[in-house]
Design a protein around this motif. Structure first.
Motif, PDB file in Angstrom:
ATOM      1  N   GLY A 110       0.808  -1.217   0.000  1.00  0.00           N
ATOM      2  CA  GLY A 110       0.000   0.000   0.000  1.00  0.00           C
ATOM      3  C   GLY A 110       0.831   1.252   0.000  1.00  0.00           C
TER       4      GLY A 110
ATOM      5  N   PHE B 230       0.519   5.273   1.538  1.00  0.00           N
ATOM      6  CA  PHE B 230      -0.132   6.209   2.436  1.00  0.00           C
ATOM      7  C   PHE B 230       0.565   7.556   2.287  1.00  0.00           C
TER       8      PHE B 230
ATOM      9  N   PHE C 219      -4.700   6.772   3.985  1.00  0.00           N
ATOM     10  CA  PHE C 219      -4.576   5.748   2.960  1.00  0.00           C
ATOM     11  C   PHE C 219      -4.685   6.371   1.575  1.00  0.00           C
TER      12      PHE C 219
ATOM     13  N   SER D  45      -3.867   0.597  -2.426  1.00  0.00           N
ATOM     14  CA  SER D  45      -3.298  -0.700  -2.064  1.00  0.00           C
ATOM     15  C   SER D  45      -3.499  -1.672  -3.213  1.00  0.00           C
TER      16      SER D  45
ATOM     17  N   TRP E 276      -1.221  -2.700   8.849  1.00  0.00           N
ATOM     18  CA  TRP E 276      -0.036  -2.423   8.052  1.00  0.00           C
ATOM     19  C   TRP E 276       1.150  -2.373   9.023  1.00  0.00           C
TER      20      TRP E 276
END
Length: 118
Positions: free
Chosen positions: A34, A36, A46, A49, A105
């Protein structure tokens, strides 16, 4: 797992940029990956992903249609292609990894700065 993000920089509104994240460790193909970001004075949020196979992605509403996440399993790399950048995209961008989709995460890269000026 170690993650190394790169590719940030200073660009103008409307420009494009591609971020890269290098994965070090075993079993890259089994990890969800992912991106961020954390803007000035904001909490980390976020961005996007991708599942282990790379066949399905999830993108935040704020960047949908402009940002694309992808992965190259052979190279153990994850990318974030950013188009039509806006000043509000200015942030430190982090890549992250987790083994199961239901996990938190757990692994984070060091971040790369993206600055978009108007």
């Amino acid at each position: 797992v170690q993650l190394q993000a790169s590719g940030g920089g200073s660009v103008q509104t409307g420009d494009s940029l591609r971020l890269s994240c290098a994965f070090s460790g075993r079993s890259f193909s089994l990890y969800n990956m992912g991106w961020f970001r954390q803007g000035p004075g904001k909490e980390r949020e976020f961005v996007a992903s991708v599942i282990p196979s790379g066949k399905s992605t999830n993108v935040a509403d704020s960047v949908m249609g402009r940002f694309t996440i992808s992965r190259d399993i052979a190279k153990k790399m994850v990318y974030l292609q950013m188009e039509s950048l806006k000043p509000e995209d200015t942030a430190v961008y982090y890549c992250a990894a987790k083994f199961r989709s239901t996990d938190e995460w757990r692994s984070w890269g060091q971040g790369t700065q993206v600055t978009v000026s108007s």
